[in-house]
Design a protein around this motif. Structure first.
Motif, PDB file in Angstrom:
ATOM      1  N   VAL A 110      -8.361  31.589  34.465  1.00 22.93           N
ATOM      2  CA  VAL A 110      -7.367  32.652  34.406  1.00 22.93           C
ATOM      3  C   VAL A 110      -7.644  33.653  35.519  1.00 22.93           C
ATOM      4  CG1 VAL A 110      -6.348  34.479  32.994  1.00 22.93           C
ATOM      5  CG2 VAL A 110      -7.168  32.384  31.917  1.00 22.93           C
ATOM      6  N   VAL A 111      -6.586  34.096  36.203  1.00 21.91           N
ATOM      7  CA  VAL A 111      -6.728  35.055  37.294  1.00 21.91           C
ATOM      8  C   VAL A 111      -5.812  36.240  37.034  1.00 21.91           C
ATOM      9  CG1 VAL A 111      -6.594  35.432  39.787  1.00 21.91           C
ATOM     10  CG2 VAL A 111      -7.235  33.182  38.907  1.00 21.91           C
ATOM     11  N   ALA A 112      -6.318  37.449  37.272  1.00 20.08           N
ATOM     12  CA  ALA A 112      -5.537  38.670  37.074  1.00 20.08           C
ATOM     13  C   ALA A 112      -5.657  39.569  38.289  1.00 20.08           C
ATOM     14  CB  ALA A 112      -6.019  39.415  35.822  1.00 20.08           C
ATOM     15  N   VAL A 113      -4.564  40.256  38.587  1.00 22.36           N
ATOM     16  CA  VAL A 113      -4.524  41.259  39.652  1.00 22.36           C
ATOM     17  C   VAL A 113      -3.922  42.522  39.051  1.00 22.36           C
ATOM     18  CG1 VAL A 113      -3.439  41.921  41.833  1.00 22.36           C
ATOM     19  CG2 VAL A 113      -4.372  39.623  41.561  1.00 22.36           C
ATOM     20  N   ALA A 114      -4.540  43.667  39.333  1.00 22.35           N
ATOM     21  CA  ALA A 114      -4.047  44.935  38.780  1.00 22.35           C
ATOM     22  C   ALA A 114      -4.028  46.001  39.858  1.00 22.35           C
ATOM     23  CB  ALA A 114      -4.930  45.395  37.622  1.00 22.35           C
ATOM     24  N   THR A 115      -3.020  46.859  39.784  1.00 27.32           N
ATOM     25  CA  THR A 115      -2.975  48.073  40.597  1.00 27.32           C
ATOM     26  C   THR A 115      -2.897  49.248  39.636  1.00 27.32           C
ATOM     27  OG1 THR A 115      -0.555  47.946  40.797  1.00 27.32           O
ATOM     28  CG2 THR A 115      -1.870  46.941  42.552  1.00 27.32           C
ATOM     29  N   LYS A 166      -6.600  46.126  28.941  1.00 27.70           N
ATOM     30  CA  LYS A 166      -6.388  47.274  29.835  1.00 27.70           C
ATOM     31  C   LYS A 166      -6.946  48.550  29.203  1.00 27.70           C
ATOM     32  CE  LYS A 166      -2.744  49.616  29.418  1.00 27.70           C
ATOM     33  NZ  LYS A 166      -1.335  50.072  29.312  1.00 27.70           N
ATOM     34  N   VAL A 167      -6.597  48.773  27.937  1.00 27.41           N
ATOM     35  CA  VAL A 167      -7.081  49.984  27.259  1.00 27.41           C
ATOM     36  C   VAL A 167      -8.602  49.967  27.172  1.00 27.41           C
ATOM     37  CG1 VAL A 167      -7.022  51.300  25.114  1.00 27.41           C
ATOM     38  CG2 VAL A 167      -4.932  50.231  25.962  1.00 27.41           C
ATOM     39  N   GLN A 168      -9.181  48.811  26.855  1.00 21.42           N
ATOM     40  CA  GLN A 168     -10.644  48.714  26.783  1.00 21.42           C
ATOM     41  C   GLN A 168     -11.279  49.061  28.119  1.00 21.42           C
ATOM     42  OE1 GLN A 168     -12.101  44.912  25.411  1.00 21.42           O
ATOM     43  NE2 GLN A 168     -14.218  45.380  25.971  1.00 21.42           N
ATOM     44  N   ALA A 215     -10.438  38.553  32.218  1.00 20.89           N
ATOM     45  CA  ALA A 215      -9.920  38.652  33.590  1.00 20.89           C
ATOM     46  C   ALA A 215      -9.182  39.973  33.802  1.00 20.89           C
ATOM     47  CB  ALA A 215      -8.992  37.476  33.882  1.00 20.89           C
ATOM     48  N   VAL A 216      -8.349  40.371  32.838  1.00 20.05           N
ATOM     49  CA  VAL A 216      -7.615  41.634  32.953  1.00 20.05           C
ATOM     50  C   VAL A 216      -8.580  42.810  32.935  1.00 20.05           C
ATOM     51  CG1 VAL A 216      -5.999  43.169  31.770  1.00 20.05           C
ATOM     52  CG2 VAL A 216      -5.472  40.737  32.011  1.00 20.05           C
ATOM     53  N   HIS A 217      -9.568  42.775  32.081  1.00 22.30           N
ATOM     54  CA  HIS A 217     -10.555  43.853  31.999  1.00 22.30           C
ATOM     55  C   HIS A 217     -11.217  44.068  33.355  1.00 22.30           C
ATOM     56  CE1 HIS A 217     -14.488  45.675  30.866  1.00 22.30           C
ATOM     57  NE2 HIS A 217     -13.759  46.301  29.952  1.00 22.30           N
ATOM     58  N   ARG A 218     -11.601  42.982  34.009  1.00 19.75           N
ATOM     59  CA  ARG A 218     -12.236  43.096  35.326  1.00 19.75           C
ATOM     60  C   ARG A 218     -11.274  43.603  36.379  1.00 19.75           C
ATOM     61  NH1 ARG A 218     -14.768  37.145  34.334  1.00 19.75           N
ATOM     62  NH2 ARG A 218     -16.487  37.788  32.959  1.00 19.75           N
ATOM     63  N   ALA A 219     -10.029  43.128  36.324  1.00 21.53           N
ATOM     64  CA  ALA A 219      -9.048  43.559  37.330  1.00 21.53           C
ATOM     65  C   ALA A 219      -8.733  45.044  37.204  1.00 21.53           C
ATOM     66  CB  ALA A 219      -7.763  42.729  37.177  1.00 21.53           C
TER      67      ALA A 219
END
Length: 228
Positions: A110-115, A166-168, A215-219
């Motif tokens: 799983v791969v996540a990217v966040a701004t 995200k909240v975590q 993955a989201v947590h890290r992004a």
């Protein structure tokens, strides 16, 4: 009858490659991230352009001015995507944050990217008076890609899991909030193909949901500046 050959499944390392773009708009240099996923993807999104559930071929995360005043963001995003060479149906996200400072996370396929723009933040269950105030720019945009197919219910579950992660991440970094008023998310999963499993669960304790959450947590942690 000619057999339909599905597109090859991408390797994890290239599952969510984003291309950085830049443009001048109203005298300001602005940036975007474009993922040209191609065929074979179903996405669920809360985006202003291409939201809902359906086949999508690209995701554009576009930076806009802090004083953004256009009343047709869907048309604006479609114009930007077309100028970038994206074809077909896609997902368009907006943010006032500099998208070049995006965070990246990966976990077992799983791969996540966040701004992240955190100038305006708070709790989802805010008091009524907080809702009366106009929202200034501040957005966390999350895009996640999974290398497997999922049911519609699992896609909805994946959005909830991504939001929890995200909240975590925000709490782990010292932010006293659940996000910003304009946060958006897009989860992409492979289009079901005959003979391959379609996963029915994406909660944080399911196989793929747990990977998505990490993955989201890290992004998000990579995109949001830590509080000092």
């Amino acid at each position: 009858m000619t057999a339909v050959v599905p597109p090859p499944r991408p390797a994890t390392a290239t599952l969510l490659p984003v291309r950085q773009l830049s443009r001048f708009e109203d005298g300001e240099r602005l940036h975007s991230l474009l993922w040209q996923a191609g065929a074979g993807w179903r996405m669920i999104s809360s985006a202003v352009l291409g939201g809902g559930v359906g086949e999508r071929a690209w995701v554009l995360n576009a930076q806009v001015s802090h004083g953004y005043r256009r009343h047709d963001p869907d048309r604006h995003l479609a114009e930007l995507a077309r100028q970038a060479g994206a074809e077909g149906a896609g997902v368009g996200l907006m943010t006032a944050a500099d998208v070049r400072a995006y965070g990246h996370g990966a976990d077992e396929g799983v791969v996540a990217v966040a701004t992240a723009g955190l100038g305006v933040r708070g709790w989802a269950a805010a008091a009524p008076e907080a809702l009366a105030a106009p929202s200034r720019p501040g957005t966390i945009n999350i895009v996640v890609a999974l290398p497997v197919a999922m049911t519609d219910a699992a896609l909805v579950n994946a959005v909830a899991t991504a939001t929890e992660a995200k909240v975590q991440a925000l709490l782990d970094m010292g932010y006293d909030c659940s996000g910003t008023p304009t946060d958006a998310v897009c989860v992409a999963a492979r289009t079901p193909v005959d003979g391959e499993e379609v996963h029915a669960f994406a909660g944080p304790r399911s196989l793929w949901g747990a990977r998505l959450a990490r993955a989201v947590h890290r992004a998000v942690r990579g995109a949001a500046p830590a509080l000092r």
